[in-house]
Every structure is written in structure tokens, then in C-alpha cells.
Motif scaffolding. Structure first.
Motif, PDB file in Angstrom:
ATOM      1  N   ALA A  25       6.165  38.564  -5.208  1.00 22.81           N
ATOM      2  CA  ALA A  25       7.170  38.309  -4.278  1.00 22.81           C
ATOM      3  C   ALA A  25       6.473  37.787  -2.971  1.00 22.81           C
ATOM      4  CB  ALA A  25       8.406  39.014  -4.159  1.00 22.81           C
ATOM      5  N   ARG A  26       5.616  38.710  -2.355  1.00 22.39           N
ATOM      6  CA  ARG A  26       5.196  38.598  -1.008  1.00 22.39           C
ATOM      7  C   ARG A  26       4.384  37.468  -0.991  1.00 22.39           C
ATOM      8  NH1 ARG A  26       4.726  43.991  -1.431  1.00 22.39           N
ATOM      9  NH2 ARG A  26       2.603  43.996  -1.909  1.00 22.39           N
ATOM     10  N   ASN A  27       3.348  37.110  -2.184  1.00 24.73           N
ATOM     11  CA  ASN A  27       2.629  35.916  -2.255  1.00 24.73           C
ATOM     12  C   ASN A  27       3.245  34.665  -2.327  1.00 24.73           C
ATOM     13  OD1 ASN A  27      -0.113  37.005  -1.928  1.00 24.73           O
ATOM     14  ND2 ASN A  27      -0.334  37.220  -4.138  1.00 24.73           N
ATOM     15  N   ARG A  28       4.377  34.930  -3.138  1.00 26.93           N
ATOM     16  CA  ARG A  28       5.416  33.604  -3.309  1.00 26.93           C
ATOM     17  C   ARG A  28       6.009  33.065  -1.692  1.00 26.93           C
ATOM     18  NH1 ARG A  28       8.624  30.708  -6.698  1.00 26.93           N
ATOM     19  NH2 ARG A  28      10.551  30.623  -5.967  1.00 26.93           N
ATOM     20  N   LYS A  47       4.772  33.684   1.092  1.00 24.42           N
ATOM     21  CA  LYS A  47       3.591  33.402   1.977  1.00 24.42           C
ATOM     22  C   LYS A  47       3.452  31.839   1.699  1.00 24.42           C
ATOM     23  CE  LYS A  47      -0.234  35.760   2.423  1.00 24.42           C
ATOM     24  NZ  LYS A  47      -1.118  36.696   2.190  1.00 24.42           N
ATOM     25  N   ILE A  48       3.242  31.711   0.452  1.00 20.89           N
ATOM     26  CA  ILE A  48       2.941  30.388  -0.195  1.00 20.89           C
ATOM     27  C   ILE A  48       4.069  29.207   0.309  1.00 20.89           C
ATOM     28  CG2 ILE A  48       2.971  28.829  -2.218  1.00 20.89           C
ATOM     29  CD1 ILE A  48       1.390  31.188  -3.598  1.00 20.89           C
ATOM     30  N   LEU A  49       5.340  29.741   0.449  1.00 21.14           N
ATOM     31  CA  LEU A  49       6.600  28.698   0.601  1.00 21.14           C
ATOM     32  C   LEU A  49       6.704  28.803   2.036  1.00 21.14           C
ATOM     33  CD1 LEU A  49       9.131  30.268  -1.910  1.00 21.14           C
ATOM     34  CD2 LEU A  49       8.091  27.914  -1.931  1.00 21.14           C
ATOM     35  N   ARG A  50       6.162  29.666   2.719  1.00 25.77           N
ATOM     36  CA  ARG A  50       6.188  29.566   4.198  1.00 25.77           C
ATOM     37  C   ARG A  50       5.342  28.673   4.702  1.00 25.77           C
ATOM     38  NH1 ARG A  50       7.325  34.943   4.155  1.00 25.77           N
ATOM     39  NH2 ARG A  50       5.377  35.696   4.716  1.00 25.77           N
ATOM     40  N   ALA A  51       4.130  28.448   4.151  1.00 25.56           N
ATOM     41  CA  ALA A  51       2.935  27.835   4.522  1.00 25.56           C
ATOM     42  C   ALA A  51       3.340  26.376   3.979  1.00 25.56           C
ATOM     43  CB  ALA A  51       1.610  28.296   3.715  1.00 25.56           C
ATOM     44  N   ALA A  52       3.753  26.259   2.879  1.00 27.43           N
ATOM     45  CA  ALA A  52       4.311  24.846   2.395  1.00 27.43           C
ATOM     46  C   ALA A  52       5.208  24.298   3.332  1.00 27.43           C
ATOM     47  CB  ALA A  52       4.700  24.847   0.947  1.00 27.43           C
ATOM     48  N   THR A  55      -3.742  31.435  -7.269  1.00 27.31           N
ATOM     49  CA  THR A  55      -2.776  32.025  -6.813  1.00 27.31           C
ATOM     50  C   THR A  55      -1.646  31.202  -6.642  1.00 27.31           C
ATOM     51  OG1 THR A  55      -3.828  34.028  -5.743  1.00 27.31           O
ATOM     52  CG2 THR A  55      -1.374  33.686  -5.404  1.00 27.31           C
ATOM     53  N   VAL A  56      -1.629  30.056  -6.041  1.00 25.82           N
ATOM     54  CA  VAL A  56      -0.857  29.100  -5.921  1.00 25.82           C
ATOM     55  C   VAL A  56      -0.534  28.556  -7.210  1.00 25.82           C
ATOM     56  CG1 VAL A  56      -0.187  26.991  -4.859  1.00 25.82           C
ATOM     57  CG2 VAL A  56      -1.314  28.558  -3.545  1.00 25.82           C
ATOM     58  N   TYR A  57      -1.549  27.932  -8.021  1.00 23.37           N
ATOM     59  CA  TYR A  57      -1.493  27.294  -9.274  1.00 23.37           C
ATOM     60  C   TYR A  57      -0.773  28.182 -10.291  1.00 23.37           C
ATOM     61  CZ  TYR A  57      -3.809  22.947  -8.114  1.00 23.37           C
ATOM     62  OH  TYR A  57      -4.009  21.649  -7.592  1.00 23.37           O
ATOM     63  N   ARG A  58      -0.962  29.684 -10.249  1.00 21.12           N
ATOM     64  CA  ARG A  58      -0.116  30.488 -11.194  1.00 21.12           C
ATOM     65  C   ARG A  58       1.417  30.535 -10.744  1.00 21.12           C
ATOM     66  NH1 ARG A  58      -4.715  33.333 -10.718  1.00 21.12           N
ATOM     67  NH2 ARG A  58      -4.047  34.669  -9.187  1.00 21.12           N
ATOM     68  N   ARG A  59       1.795  30.171  -9.546  1.00 26.02           N
ATOM     69  CA  ARG A  59       3.162  30.276  -8.999  1.00 26.02           C
ATOM     70  C   ARG A  59       3.651  28.831  -9.279  1.00 26.02           C
ATOM     71  NH1 ARG A  59       5.705  35.049  -8.890  1.00 26.02           N
ATOM     72  NH2 ARG A  59       7.130  33.410  -8.228  1.00 26.02           N
ATOM     73  N   PHE A  60       2.968  27.878  -8.991  1.00 26.23           N
ATOM     74  CA  PHE A  60       3.506  26.617  -8.979  1.00 26.23           C
ATOM     75  C   PHE A  60       2.488  25.707  -9.757  1.00 26.23           C
ATOM     76  CE2 PHE A  60       4.564  28.967  -5.277  1.00 26.23           C
ATOM     77  CZ  PHE A  60       5.933  28.900  -5.358  1.00 26.23           C
ATOM     78  N   ASP A 111       2.631  22.620 -10.352  1.00 21.45           N
ATOM     79  CA  ASP A 111       2.106  21.287  -9.559  1.00 21.45           C
ATOM     80  C   ASP A 111       2.839  21.296  -8.222  1.00 21.45           C
ATOM     81  OD1 ASP A 111       4.819  20.143 -10.339  1.00 21.45           O
ATOM     82  OD2 ASP A 111       4.086  19.586 -12.271  1.00 21.45           O
ATOM     83  N   ARG A 112       2.866  20.064  -7.586  1.00 23.43           N
ATOM     84  CA  ARG A 112       3.602  19.915  -6.189  1.00 23.43           C
ATOM     85  C   ARG A 112       5.025  19.585  -6.366  1.00 23.43           C
ATOM     86  NH1 ARG A 112       2.461  15.519  -2.757  1.00 23.43           N
ATOM     87  NH2 ARG A 112       3.833  13.898  -3.435  1.00 23.43           N
ATOM     88  N   GLY A 113       5.418  19.231  -7.566  1.00 22.66           N
ATOM     89  CA  GLY A 113       6.822  19.130  -7.880  1.00 22.66           C
ATOM     90  C   GLY A 113       7.287  20.298  -7.965  1.00 22.66           C
ATOM     91  N   VAL A 114       6.782  21.257  -8.720  1.00 24.77           N
ATOM     92  CA  VAL A 114       7.479  22.815  -8.762  1.00 24.77           C
ATOM     93  C   VAL A 114       7.563  23.307  -7.475  1.00 24.77           C
ATOM     94  CG1 VAL A 114       6.950  25.064 -10.034  1.00 24.77           C
ATOM     95  CG2 VAL A 114       6.823  22.885 -11.237  1.00 24.77           C
ATOM     96  N   LEU A 115       6.675  23.314  -6.714  1.00 25.67           N
ATOM     97  CA  LEU A 115       6.645  23.815  -5.224  1.00 25.67           C
ATOM     98  C   LEU A 115       7.414  23.030  -4.611  1.00 25.67           C
ATOM     99  CD1 LEU A 115       5.201  25.638  -3.152  1.00 25.67           C
ATOM    100  CD2 LEU A 115       3.544  23.885  -2.654  1.00 25.67           C
ATOM    101  N   ALA A 116       7.822  21.787  -4.647  1.00 27.64           N
ATOM    102  CA  ALA A 116       8.854  21.166  -3.860  1.00 27.64           C
ATOM    103  C   ALA A 116      10.039  21.687  -4.324  1.00 27.64           C
ATOM    104  CB  ALA A 116       8.592  19.672  -3.888  1.00 27.64           C
ATOM    105  N   GLN A 117      10.374  22.241  -5.635  1.00 23.57           N
ATOM    106  CA  GLN A 117      11.678  22.550  -6.197  1.00 23.57           C
ATOM    107  C   GLN A 117      11.866  24.026  -5.512  1.00 23.57           C
ATOM    108  OE1 GLN A 117      11.807  22.311 -10.228  1.00 23.57           O
ATOM    109  NE2 GLN A 117      12.144  20.102 -10.575  1.00 23.57           N
TER     110      GLN A 117
END
Length: 191
Positions: free
Chosen positions: A17-20, A22-27, A54-59, A61-67
Motif C-alpha cells: 500500500a505504501r509503494n502504491r 508513492k507510485i500514485l503520488r509520483a504519477a 514494482t510499478v509493473y507488478r502494480r500497474f 500498463d499506463r492505462g491501469v495506472l491512469a485508472q
């Protein structure tokens, strides 16, 4: 009370959850600085201080990250049409609720259209595979069945959602169609 977003995933470990986050804030910072078109998973990883894996395990592709970046706004939108005040929420006649839903969707596209476009176009069927689309469709189909008994409410729901595809909206706005003109056109579709 927070509603679970339609199609949301299972609970996650604290470190995940912390990594998620961090990734979302950076994105979000990258999107704010350079726009949604510049969203790249390797750059997000570097900005978040995590490995690309770590990013690819959570998201995937960029579409999943955008969602994921759109998640909180989608939750607020769902809360508004499920339990908010009329005419978007319950308590107004079905046709008024449909119109309010379409107009609120346009407002959301105006606010987040390019990010929604990334989310909807990452894969050929990305738009239709989200829990959010299924909920929007189901909501409209129910209102259409109430407003126009005997019609093909499921087809009509798809027909009303089609002009709300983010790529369509972004194209229209880039070609000088105003938000008011788009809303007026949707009103004409409702007849």
C-alpha cells in the motif's frame, strides 16, 4: 461512508500500500507537470524511487495506472449519482436524472479528459472492461427502462455512453466544440 468502486481489487499488504501511494503520488506529479500523454511507467518508477518491476507488478500498463489516478474522482462521481441529491441522485424523474448524469459526465471529461483517454485506450477494450463503465451502463439502462418502458435500454445506454468516450470528447474540444455545445447535443439525443 466510502463506497467500494465497482470492480475494485482485494486488500493489500501495508508495504504494498505504501509503494502504491508513492507510485500514485509520483504519477500525479508527472501528469500535473507534463500532461497525461507523457505518463510512462519507467519515469514514474524513477520519480517514486521504486524499481520498474514494482510499478509493473502494480500497474500492468499506463492505462491501469491512469485508472488508478482517476479512482478518487470516480468514487465521488458514483456517490453523486447513486446517493447524492437530485437531479443527479435519486428523487428526480428518470429523464432528468439521465440528463444530469450526462452533463456531470461531460464536466468530468472537461476536468480529466486526457487522463481518461489514456485509461480508456491503453488496450482495445479497456473502456468497456472497467467496473466503472459497467456501473455507468447499468445505471443508465435502469433509468432508460424506467423513462421509456419497452425500449432496448441496454442498447440505448451504450448509445448514450458512446459520445462520452474520452477520445471523442478530447477530439471535439480540440476542434472548438464548447462544453455547452456538447451538453446541448446530448440533450438533443435524449429528445
Amino acid at each position: 461512508m466510502r463506497l467500494p468502486i465497482a470492480g475494485g481489487g482485494p486488500a493489500e499488504r501495508a508495504d504494498a500500500a505504501r509503494n502504491r501511494q508513492k507510485i500514485l503520488r509520483a504519477a500525479a506529479r508527472l501528469v500535473a507537470a507534463r500532461g497525461a500523454d507523457a505518463l510512462a511507467l519507467d519515469e514514474v518508477a524513477a520519480a517514486a524511487g521504486v524499481g520498474v518491476g514494482t510499478v509493473y507488478r502494480r500497474f500492468a500498463d499506463r492505462g491501469v495506472l491512469a485508472q488508478a489516478l482517476l479512482d478518487e474522482r470516480e468514487r465521488r462521481f458514483q456517490e453523486a449519482f447513486i446517493s447524492g441529491p437530485p437531479p443527479l441522485g435519486p428523487g428526480a424523474p428518470a429523464l432528468e436524472r439521465i440528463r444530469a448524469f450526462l452533463h456531470a459526465f461531460v464536466d468530468r471529461l472537461e476536468e480529466q479528459g486526457t487522463l481518461l483517454m489514456v485509461a480508456e485506450t491503453a488496450t482495445p477494450k479497456a473502456r468497456f472492461e472497467t467496473g466503472a463503465y459497467r456501473l455507468h451502463h447499468s445505471h443508465l439502462a435502469g433509468l432508460l427502462a424506467e423513462a421509456r418502458p419497452g425500449t432496448d435500454a441496454h442498447f440505448l445506454a451504450d448509445a448514450l455512453l458512446a459520445p462520452l468516450a474520452a477520445a471523442q470528447f478530447v477530439h471535439q474540444r480540440e476542434n472548438d466544440l464548447s462544453v455547452e455545445r456538447i451538453k446541448a447535443g446530448l440533450d438533443q439525443l435524449l429528445g
